[in-house]
Design an enzyme around this catalytic site. Structure first.
Site, mmCIF file in Angstrom:
data_model
loop_
_atom_site.group_PDB
_atom_site.id
_atom_site.type_symbol
_atom_site.label_atom_id
_atom_site.label_comp_id
_atom_site.label_asym_id
_atom_site.label_seq_id
_atom_site.Cartn_x
_atom_site.Cartn_y
_atom_site.Cartn_z
ATOM 1 N N ALA A 142 0.840 -1.209 0.000
ATOM 2 C CA ALA A 142 0.000 0.000 0.000
ATOM 3 C C ALA A 142 0.870 1.253 0.000
ATOM 4 O O ALA A 142 0.606 2.211 -0.730
ATOM 5 C CB ALA A 142 -0.923 -0.005 1.218
ATOM 6 N N ARG A 201 6.322 -12.282 -3.446
ATOM 7 C CA ARG A 201 6.087 -10.965 -2.853
ATOM 8 C C ARG A 201 7.316 -10.046 -2.996
ATOM 9 O O ARG A 201 7.199 -8.863 -3.280
ATOM 10 C CB ARG A 201 5.815 -11.223 -1.375
ATOM 11 C CG ARG A 201 5.164 -10.202 -0.562
ATOM 12 C CD ARG A 201 4.857 -10.849 0.779
ATOM 13 N NE ARG A 201 3.687 -11.689 0.661
ATOM 14 C CZ ARG A 201 2.457 -11.318 1.046
ATOM 15 N NH1 ARG A 201 2.275 -10.155 1.624
ATOM 16 N NH2 ARG A 201 1.446 -12.122 0.892
ATOM 17 N N TYR A 261 0.728 -22.490 -6.299
ATOM 18 C CA TYR A 261 0.894 -21.779 -7.576
ATOM 19 C C TYR A 261 2.376 -21.463 -7.787
ATOM 20 O O TYR A 261 3.152 -21.421 -6.832
ATOM 21 C CB TYR A 261 0.040 -20.508 -7.634
ATOM 22 C CG TYR A 261 0.159 -19.580 -6.450
ATOM 23 C CD1 TYR A 261 1.192 -18.657 -6.351
ATOM 24 C CD2 TYR A 261 -0.780 -19.617 -5.426
ATOM 25 C CE1 TYR A 261 1.277 -17.785 -5.264
ATOM 26 C CE2 TYR A 261 -0.703 -18.764 -4.341
ATOM 27 C CZ TYR A 261 0.325 -17.847 -4.270
ATOM 28 O OH TYR A 261 0.410 -17.004 -3.195
ATOM 29 N N ASP A 279 -3.942 -3.078 4.762
ATOM 30 C CA ASP A 279 -4.255 -3.963 5.887
ATOM 31 C C ASP A 279 -4.484 -3.190 7.184
ATOM 32 O O ASP A 279 -5.235 -3.645 8.054
ATOM 33 C CB ASP A 279 -3.117 -4.976 6.099
ATOM 34 C CG ASP A 279 -3.329 -6.252 5.292
ATOM 35 O OD1 ASP A 279 -4.219 -6.267 4.423
ATOM 36 O OD2 ASP A 279 -2.599 -7.236 5.541
HETATM 37 C C1 LIG Z 1 -1.199 -16.527 3.950
HETATM 38 C C2 LIG Z 1 -1.517 -15.253 3.237
HETATM 39 C C3 LIG Z 1 -1.701 -15.269 1.861
HETATM 40 C C4 LIG Z 1 -2.033 -14.096 1.183
HETATM 41 N N1 LIG Z 1 -2.221 -14.143 -0.162
HETATM 42 C C5 LIG Z 1 -2.598 -13.025 -0.830
HETATM 43 C C6 LIG Z 1 -2.796 -13.064 -2.241
HETATM 44 O O1 LIG Z 1 -2.602 -14.099 -2.877
HETATM 45 N N2 LIG Z 1 -3.200 -11.925 -2.882
HETATM 46 C C7 LIG Z 1 -3.422 -10.746 -2.186
HETATM 47 O O2 LIG Z 1 -3.800 -9.736 -2.808
HETATM 48 N N3 LIG Z 1 -3.210 -10.682 -0.841
HETATM 49 C C8 LIG Z 1 -2.807 -11.777 -0.156
HETATM 50 N N4 LIG Z 1 -2.572 -11.715 1.190
HETATM 51 C C9 LIG Z 1 -2.787 -10.441 1.898
HETATM 52 C C10 LIG Z 1 -1.602 -9.477 1.719
HETATM 53 O O3 LIG Z 1 -0.405 -10.089 2.125
HETATM 54 C C11 LIG Z 1 -1.812 -8.225 2.538
HETATM 55 O O4 LIG Z 1 -3.144 -7.781 2.386
HETATM 56 C C12 LIG Z 1 -0.876 -7.093 2.066
HETATM 57 O O5 LIG Z 1 0.456 -7.435 2.334
HETATM 58 C C13 LIG Z 1 -1.238 -5.788 2.762
HETATM 59 O O6 LIG Z 1 -0.359 -4.784 2.325
HETATM 60 P P1 LIG Z 1 -0.076 -3.512 3.235
HETATM 61 O O7 LIG Z 1 0.877 -2.677 2.441
HETATM 62 O O8 LIG Z 1 -1.325 -2.922 3.715
HETATM 63 O O9 LIG Z 1 0.654 -4.089 4.538
HETATM 64 P P2 LIG Z 1 2.059 -4.842 4.655
HETATM 65 O O10 LIG Z 1 2.379 -5.557 3.406
HETATM 66 O O11 LIG Z 1 1.989 -5.620 5.926
HETATM 67 O O12 LIG Z 1 3.103 -3.668 4.831
HETATM 68 C C14 LIG Z 1 3.178 -2.874 5.999
HETATM 69 C C15 LIG Z 1 4.538 -2.200 6.017
HETATM 70 O O13 LIG Z 1 4.574 -1.258 7.093
HETATM 71 C C16 LIG Z 1 5.834 -1.349 7.724
HETATM 72 N N5 LIG Z 1 5.672 -0.819 9.093
HETATM 73 C C17 LIG Z 1 4.948 -1.364 10.095
HETATM 74 N N6 LIG Z 1 4.993 -0.570 11.167
HETATM 75 C C18 LIG Z 1 5.766 0.496 10.849
HETATM 76 C C19 LIG Z 1 6.198 1.656 11.554
HETATM 77 N N7 LIG Z 1 5.826 1.918 12.821
HETATM 78 N N8 LIG Z 1 6.993 2.536 10.905
HETATM 79 C C20 LIG Z 1 7.382 2.325 9.623
HETATM 80 N N9 LIG Z 1 7.010 1.250 8.920
HETATM 81 C C21 LIG Z 1 6.193 0.339 9.517
HETATM 82 C C22 LIG Z 1 6.197 -2.822 7.648
HETATM 83 O O14 LIG Z 1 7.591 -3.028 7.812
HETATM 84 C C23 LIG Z 1 5.700 -3.173 6.248
HETATM 85 O O15 LIG Z 1 6.685 -2.940 5.264
HETATM 86 C C24 LIG Z 1 -2.199 -12.871 1.896
HETATM 87 C C25 LIG Z 1 -1.990 -12.853 3.278
HETATM 88 C C26 LIG Z 1 -1.640 -14.021 3.935
HETATM 89 C C27 LIG Z 1 -1.421 -13.951 5.422
#
Ligand SMILES: Cc1cc2nc3c(=O)[nH]c(=O)nc-3n(C[C@H](O)[C@H](O)[C@H](O)COP(=O)(O)OP(=O)(O)OC[C@H]3O[C@@H](n4cnc5c(N)ncnc54)[C@H](O)[C@@H]3O)c2cc1C
Length: 369
Positions: free
Chosen positions: A2, A91, A198, A270
């Site tokens: 994100a 990823r 996959y 997330d």
């Molecule tokens: C088993 C499993 C399978 C999945 N398969 C899929 C799939 O096939 N397709 C799909 O679309 N989704 C899938 N997902 C969901 C997907 O992984 C998440 O929805 C996605 O990673 C969310 O992205 P995000 O950027 O919101 O959060 P994240 O990817 O968790 O990134 C959050 C970032 O914030 C950083 N951070 C945290 N706290 C701080 C702080 N205080 N200061 C600075 N940085 C910070 C972290 O280091 C991280 O880099 C799956 C999830 C799981 C558990």
């Protein structure tokens, strides 16, 4: 996902931003990811989609199998009529693609190895702590977009209700060189459990996810026994995994408020709406969020209007995806003999009608500029 997508969406509108990331390096960590056409349409506007495709594998179908016999129940077409692919990818490959694309933009200032600390109102602006081993830097900004994941420290600091345990556990593993999926995305459906396999790393490896109740043993050595009565082909993949990692699956409460500090801070991805991965849409929703938020920031008269319009547009879609996840949870895990009815209904449906079920999800397009 994100955060970097958001930065790229802002940069293409010539808006500067600072990305603060806790990890000191964007490392080769994590597991596989399915990326559906709705997410890829956003990424195609931000960088070289052919380069991303070359790092992944294009899937034409998701094939559902009966757990024990391995018999195919149904094959759901997932590629899109407009030619946008459905990809499976590691990823880390997506992350490095995003990071390299971001590094090419003079509008993005990526600061690694810094933890976001307290965010507070400071007059009309925000005062943000960026904490590193070298000390705490204070950043002044007009808006904080918190994309800090399911365990969002920002949400915690705001006093929001935390993510809830779902009662499910995901085991993630990779197979190198061993038995491969037959083609596309494959899933096996069994009582209270399912498995997904996959290709990743351009087809050189297989990503395997086993979902089961969180109440069982957390020793990966017990896994082959628990799946021993399942399809032999899946069993061979389980046996070939080098190391499994256990992920207890959590979900953010649907009622979590997204806008905070007088509409100067917003949660996306997330951090706003983590859900079970049963529709493979968490990263896709995070990527969509970024495209929609950037569009409203461009169009609205002020931040409050932009953030409100964003939430009005996104809530119904996120809720609909969450409902679909609940439906998959129910249908995938049906016990015998109800599973026989499910299999018969799915097998009786045409590929076109199965694809039609998900058209609202995969045919989504980012807002026009
Ligand atoms: C088993 C499993 C399978 C999945 N398969 C899929 C799939 O096939 N397709 C799909 O679309 N989704 C899938 N997902 C969901 C997907 O992984 C998440 O929805 C996605 O990673 C969310 O992205 P995000 O950027 O919101 O959060 P994240 O990817 O968790 O990134 C959050 C970032 O914030 C950083 N951070 C945290 N706290 C701080 C702080 N205080 N200061 C600075 N940085 C910070 C972290 O280091 C991280 O880099 C799956 C999830 C799981 C558990």
């Amino acid at each position: 996902m994100a955060g970097l997508t958001m930065a790229l969406e802002l940069a293409r509108r010539d808006r500067p931003c600072i990305v603060v990331e806790r990890a000191p390096r964007l490392e080769e960590v994590g597991a596989g990811l399915q990326l559906s056409p709705n997410a890829l349409r956003v990424l195609a506007r931000l960088g070289d989609l052919n380069d991303l495709k070359a790092r992944g594998t294009v899937a034409e179908t998701v094939t559902l199998h009966a757990a024990r016999t391995g018999r195919p129940i149904a094959s759901v077409p997932v590629s899109s009529a407009d030619g946008t692919p459905y990809l499976s990818i590691h990823r880390a490959d997506l992350q490095s693609w995003l990071a390299r694309t971001a590094a090419a933009s003079s509008r993005i200032d990526l600061r690694l190895g810094r933890d976001i600390g307290v965010v507070a109102r400071d007059g009309g602006d925000l005062r943000v702590e960026a904490i590193s081993p070298d000390g705490t830097e204070i950043l002044q900004t007009t808006l904080v977009i918190a994309a800090d994941g399911v365990n969002s420290p920002t949400a915690q600091r705001l006093g929001l209700e935390g993510p809830a345990a779902t009662g499910a556990l995901a085991w993630r593993g990779r197979v190198t060189g061993g038995p491969m999926p037959a083609g596309g995305i494959e899933a096996w459906l069994g009582p209270r459990r399912h498995a997904v396999a996959y290709p990743i790393a351009g087809g050189r490896e297989t990503n395997l996810v086993l979902i089961e109740p969180a109440s069982g043993s957390v020793d990966p050595a017990d896994l082959p026994a628990r799946f021993s009565k399942w399809d032999r082909r899946l069993g061979a993949m389980i046996a070939a995994v080098g190391a499994f990692t256990a992920w207890p699956l959590k979900a953010v409460p649907g009622a979590r408020p997204w806008r905070h500090l007088g509409d100067r801070l917003i949660l996306i991805g997330d951090a706003a709406h983590a859900m079970l991965p049963y529709a493979a849409q968490g990263a896709a929703m995070a990527i969509e969020d970024a495209a929609v938020l950037a569009n409203h920031l461009d169009r609205a008269a002020d931040l409050s209007n932009a953030l409100r319009a964003y939430e009005t547009e996104r809530r119904p879609r996120i809720d609909k995806v969450r409902s679909r996840v609940g439906f998959h949870r129910f249908v995938y895990h049906l016990p015998f003999p109800l599973s026989l009815g499910r299999n018969a209904v799915l097998a009786s449906r045409s590929a076109a009608s199965l694809a039609g079920d998900l058209a609202w999800l995969y045919d989504w397009r980012p807002p026009k500029d």
